[in-house]
Design an enzyme around this catalytic site. Structure first.
Site, PDB file in Angstrom:
ATOM      1  N   HIS A  63     -13.631 -37.527  18.255  1.00 14.43           N
ATOM      2  CA  HIS A  63     -13.691 -36.555  19.604  1.00 14.43           C
ATOM      3  C   HIS A  63     -13.705 -37.848  20.922  1.00 14.43           C
ATOM      4  O   HIS A  63     -13.862 -37.709  22.203  1.00 14.43           O
ATOM      5  CB  HIS A  63     -14.555 -35.685  19.420  1.00 14.43           C
ATOM      6  CG  HIS A  63     -14.728 -34.556  20.614  1.00 14.43           C
ATOM      7  ND1 HIS A  63     -13.164 -33.856  21.045  1.00 14.43           N
ATOM      8  CD2 HIS A  63     -15.522 -33.982  21.794  1.00 14.43           C
ATOM      9  CE1 HIS A  63     -13.485 -33.000  22.661  1.00 14.43           C
ATOM     10  NE2 HIS A  63     -14.743 -33.753  22.501  1.00 14.43           N
TER      11      HIS A  63
ATOM     12  N   ALA B  51      -5.785 -31.355  26.610  1.00 17.50           N
ATOM     13  CA  ALA B  51      -5.315 -33.132  25.199  1.00 17.50           C
ATOM     14  C   ALA B  51      -4.702 -32.747  23.883  1.00 17.50           C
ATOM     15  O   ALA B  51      -5.216 -32.108  23.633  1.00 17.50           O
ATOM     16  CB  ALA B  51      -7.416 -33.498  25.465  1.00 17.50           C
TER      17      ALA B  51
ATOM     18  N   HIS C 196     -12.515 -22.324  22.626  1.00 16.02           N
ATOM     19  CA  HIS C 196     -11.465 -22.556  21.732  1.00 16.02           C
ATOM     20  C   HIS C 196     -11.730 -21.603  20.669  1.00 16.02           C
ATOM     21  O   HIS C 196     -12.530 -21.342  20.588  1.00 16.02           O
ATOM     22  CB  HIS C 196     -11.695 -23.738  21.805  1.00 16.02           C
ATOM     23  CG  HIS C 196     -11.380 -24.980  22.534  1.00 16.02           C
ATOM     24  ND1 HIS C 196     -12.228 -24.874  23.330  1.00 16.02           N
ATOM     25  CD2 HIS C 196     -10.417 -25.768  22.707  1.00 16.02           C
ATOM     26  CE1 HIS C 196     -11.681 -25.936  24.197  1.00 16.02           C
ATOM     27  NE2 HIS C 196     -10.539 -26.721  24.246  1.00 16.02           N
TER      28      HIS C 196
ATOM     29  N   TYR D 212     -11.312 -22.934  17.953  1.00 14.46           N
ATOM     30  CA  TYR D 212     -12.653 -23.407  16.791  1.00 14.46           C
ATOM     31  C   TYR D 212     -14.261 -23.328  17.484  1.00 14.46           C
ATOM     32  O   TYR D 212     -14.574 -23.820  16.446  1.00 14.46           O
ATOM     33  CB  TYR D 212     -11.875 -25.185  16.536  1.00 14.46           C
ATOM     34  CG  TYR D 212     -11.865 -25.843  17.698  1.00 14.46           C
ATOM     35  CD1 TYR D 212     -13.372 -26.588  18.194  1.00 14.46           C
ATOM     36  CD2 TYR D 212     -10.770 -26.149  18.447  1.00 14.46           C
ATOM     37  CE1 TYR D 212     -13.398 -27.210  19.160  1.00 14.46           C
ATOM     38  CE2 TYR D 212     -10.450 -27.295  19.644  1.00 14.46           C
ATOM     39  CZ  TYR D 212     -12.140 -27.379  20.338  1.00 14.46           C
ATOM     40  OH  TYR D 212     -12.286 -27.884  21.415  1.00 14.46           O
ATOM     41  N   GLU D 213     -14.459 -23.111  18.156  1.00 16.76           N
ATOM     42  CA  GLU D 213     -15.819 -22.947  18.166  1.00 16.76           C
ATOM     43  C   GLU D 213     -16.480 -21.454  17.919  1.00 16.76           C
ATOM     44  O   GLU D 213     -18.206 -20.950  17.692  1.00 16.76           O
ATOM     45  CB  GLU D 213     -15.879 -22.577  19.809  1.00 16.76           C
ATOM     46  CG  GLU D 213     -15.788 -24.079  21.044  1.00 16.76           C
ATOM     47  CD  GLU D 213     -15.858 -24.305  22.097  1.00 16.76           C
ATOM     48  OE1 GLU D 213     -17.110 -23.915  23.098  1.00 16.76           O
ATOM     49  OE2 GLU D 213     -15.011 -23.958  22.938  1.00 16.76           O
TER      50      GLU D 213
ATOM     51  N   SER E  52     -10.825 -32.358  28.835  1.00 15.62           N
ATOM     52  CA  SER E  52     -11.874 -32.630  29.000  1.00 15.62           C
ATOM     53  C   SER E  52     -10.831 -33.136  30.366  1.00 15.62           C
ATOM     54  O   SER E  52      -9.513 -33.100  29.950  1.00 15.62           O
ATOM     55  CB  SER E  52     -11.506 -33.428  27.672  1.00 15.62           C
ATOM     56  OG  SER E  52     -11.098 -32.579  26.290  1.00 15.62           O
TER      57      SER E  52
ATOM     58  N   ASN F 167      -4.185 -40.108  21.755  1.00 20.08           N
ATOM     59  CA  ASN F 167      -4.314 -40.593  21.200  1.00 20.08           C
ATOM     60  C   ASN F 167      -2.416 -40.739  20.146  1.00 20.08           C
ATOM     61  O   ASN F 167      -2.425 -39.620  20.467  1.00 20.08           O
ATOM     62  CB  ASN F 167      -5.696 -39.772  20.403  1.00 20.08           C
ATOM     63  CG  ASN F 167      -4.970 -38.817  19.427  1.00 20.08           C
ATOM     64  OD1 ASN F 167      -5.555 -38.039  20.595  1.00 20.08           O
ATOM     65  ND2 ASN F 167      -4.385 -38.302  18.457  1.00 20.08           N
TER      66      ASN F 167
ATOM     67  N   MET G 272      -4.989 -28.149  19.799  1.00 19.41           N
ATOM     68  CA  MET G 272      -5.899 -26.966  19.261  1.00 19.41           C
ATOM     69  C   MET G 272      -6.094 -25.914  20.743  1.00 19.41           C
ATOM     70  O   MET G 272      -7.184 -25.472  20.369  1.00 19.41           O
ATOM     71  CB  MET G 272      -7.305 -27.296  18.906  1.00 19.41           C
ATOM     72  CG  MET G 272      -7.280 -27.955  17.420  1.00 19.41           C
ATOM     73  SD  MET G 272      -9.023 -28.964  17.729  1.00 19.41           S
ATOM     74  CE  MET G 272      -8.547 -30.382  16.478  1.00 19.41           C
ATOM     75  N   SER G 273      -5.360 -25.508  21.404  1.00 20.42           N
ATOM     76  CA  SER G 273      -5.618 -25.303  22.791  1.00 20.42           C
ATOM     77  C   SER G 273      -4.104 -24.174  23.133  1.00 20.42           C
ATOM     78  O   SER G 273      -3.163 -24.747  22.558  1.00 20.42           O
ATOM     79  CB  SER G 273      -5.776 -25.469  24.056  1.00 20.42           C
ATOM     80  OG  SER G 273      -5.832 -26.483  24.590  1.00 20.42           O
TER      81      SER G 273
ATOM     82  N   HIS H 194     -16.773 -30.405  28.163  1.00 17.33           N
ATOM     83  CA  HIS H 194     -16.784 -29.081  28.465  1.00 17.33           C
ATOM     84  C   HIS H 194     -17.536 -27.800  29.389  1.00 17.33           C
ATOM     85  O   HIS H 194     -18.145 -27.877  28.032  1.00 17.33           O
ATOM     86  CB  HIS H 194     -15.874 -28.405  27.631  1.00 17.33           C
ATOM     87  CG  HIS H 194     -14.682 -28.817  26.962  1.00 17.33           C
ATOM     88  ND1 HIS H 194     -13.072 -28.683  27.346  1.00 17.33           N
ATOM     89  CD2 HIS H 194     -14.273 -29.454  25.962  1.00 17.33           C
ATOM     90  CE1 HIS H 194     -12.339 -29.151  26.321  1.00 17.33           C
ATOM     91  NE2 HIS H 194     -13.009 -29.197  25.689  1.00 17.33           N
TER      92      HIS H 194
HETATM   93  N1  HPA Z   1      -4.435 -33.221  17.539  1.00 12.72           N
HETATM   94  C1  HPA Z   1      -4.783 -32.482  17.694  1.00 12.72           C
HETATM   95  N2  HPA Z   1      -5.517 -32.126  18.844  1.00 12.72           N
HETATM   96  C2  HPA Z   1      -6.088 -32.988  19.380  1.00 12.72           C
HETATM   97  C3  HPA Z   1      -5.877 -34.400  19.390  1.00 12.72           C
HETATM   98  C4  HPA Z   1      -4.880 -34.776  18.510  1.00 12.72           C
HETATM   99  O1  HPA Z   1      -4.429 -35.209  17.808  1.00 12.72           O
HETATM  100  N3  HPA Z   1      -5.665 -34.893  20.205  1.00 12.72           N
HETATM  101  C5  HPA Z   1      -6.217 -34.040  20.775  1.00 12.72           C
HETATM  102  N4  HPA Z   1      -6.779 -33.012  20.730  1.00 12.72           N
END
Ligand code: HPA
Length: 262
Positions: A231, A107, A77, A79-80, A24, A219, A195-196, A55
């Protein structure tokens, strides 16, 4: 000629030296570069169209930092709902087109106390926490080229913002972690979580590519701050102009010195 055949033939005549997978945030930066050819993910055999907000799914042949770069604007991903061969299709396409170096960006949530939203981190190692027998695979030396870790740190320090070289824990998602999971990940040595990237890095190294990776900390990981994690917060930080500018500069500097690391 199919759109993919046309793109492949453009790529073969340009022969990009490097590839980059953009998480992102950096979309507008790549859109501003000189582009020789582009194709949507849905027109690439084996690729899947993106399902996540923020994305795009496009492969572009651009000039970045004075080198020809195969840029993936977005990624696939797990998760998709895609399987791992689909998720790593980007990396295999890069290898097939002769690329020797790949830069992965993502990210991530910050676990290390010094990592705050907007910071960058060079990934030096990862914890692959994607399936039951991942530990077996984590015994090898790891896919990240040590010279590239040092280079990302040197370039950032030279630009006035030193960055940490840390350990990225890769989980499948789709949900963010619980605070208890983050405490467990911290005890395991993770500095950031996302997650990637992990499978892409492993696949790239297996195919003989040299791998660099940068996390953009969007974050503090779950339980480490009072803010609610979602998100849209991740996207807001990843597209903050100062964050985008710093990451774009690091990527540009990385590519412009790409040929120098042996
Ligand atoms: N956890 C998992 N994936 C993420 C996070 C997170 O805190 N922030 C951005 N992608």
């Amino acid at each position: 000629m199919t759109p993919f055949a046309a793109f492949e033939s453009a790529a073969r005549s340009i022969s990009p030296q490097a590839a980059v997978i953009l998480g992102s945030g950096l979309g507008p930066v790549v859109d501003a570069l000189k582009c020789h050819a582009a194709i949507e993910f849905q027109d690439v055999p084996g690729f899947a169209a993106p399902t996540v907000q923020g994305h795009a799914g496009r492969v572009m042949l651009v000039e970045w930092g004075g080198v020809h770069v195969l840029a993936f604007r977005g990624r696939m991903h797990f998760y998709e709902g895609h399987d791992w061969p689909t998720c790593t299709g980007t990396v295999r396409l890069a290898a097939k087109l002769g690329v020797k170096t790949i830069l992965l960006t993502n990210a991530a949530g910050g676990i290390h106390p010094d990592l705050n939203p907007g910071d960058l981190m060079a990934i030096r190692q990862h914890l692959p926490l994607l399936s039951a027998n991942d530990w077996k695979h984590s015994l090898h030396a790891g896919p990240y080229t040590p010279d590239f870790v040092a280079k990302l740190q040197q370039l950032s320090a030279a630009g006035g913002t030193p960055i940490l070289a840390g350990v990225y824990a890769g989980l499948t998602g789709p949900t963010y972690e619980t605070p208890a999971e983050i405490r467990a990940l911290a005890a395991m040595g993770a500095d950031a979580v996302g997650m990637s990237t992990v499978k892409e890095a492993q696949t790239a190294a297996d195919l003989g590519l040299r791998v660099a990776a940068i996390s953009c900390i969007t974050n503090k990981a779950a339980g480490l701050s009072a803010d609610k994690l979602d998100h849209s917060e991740v996207q807001d930080v990843a597209s903050r102009p100062d964050v985008v500018a710093r990451l774009a500069k690091l990527v540009t500097d990385f590519f412009s010195t790409c040929g120098e690391t042996t």
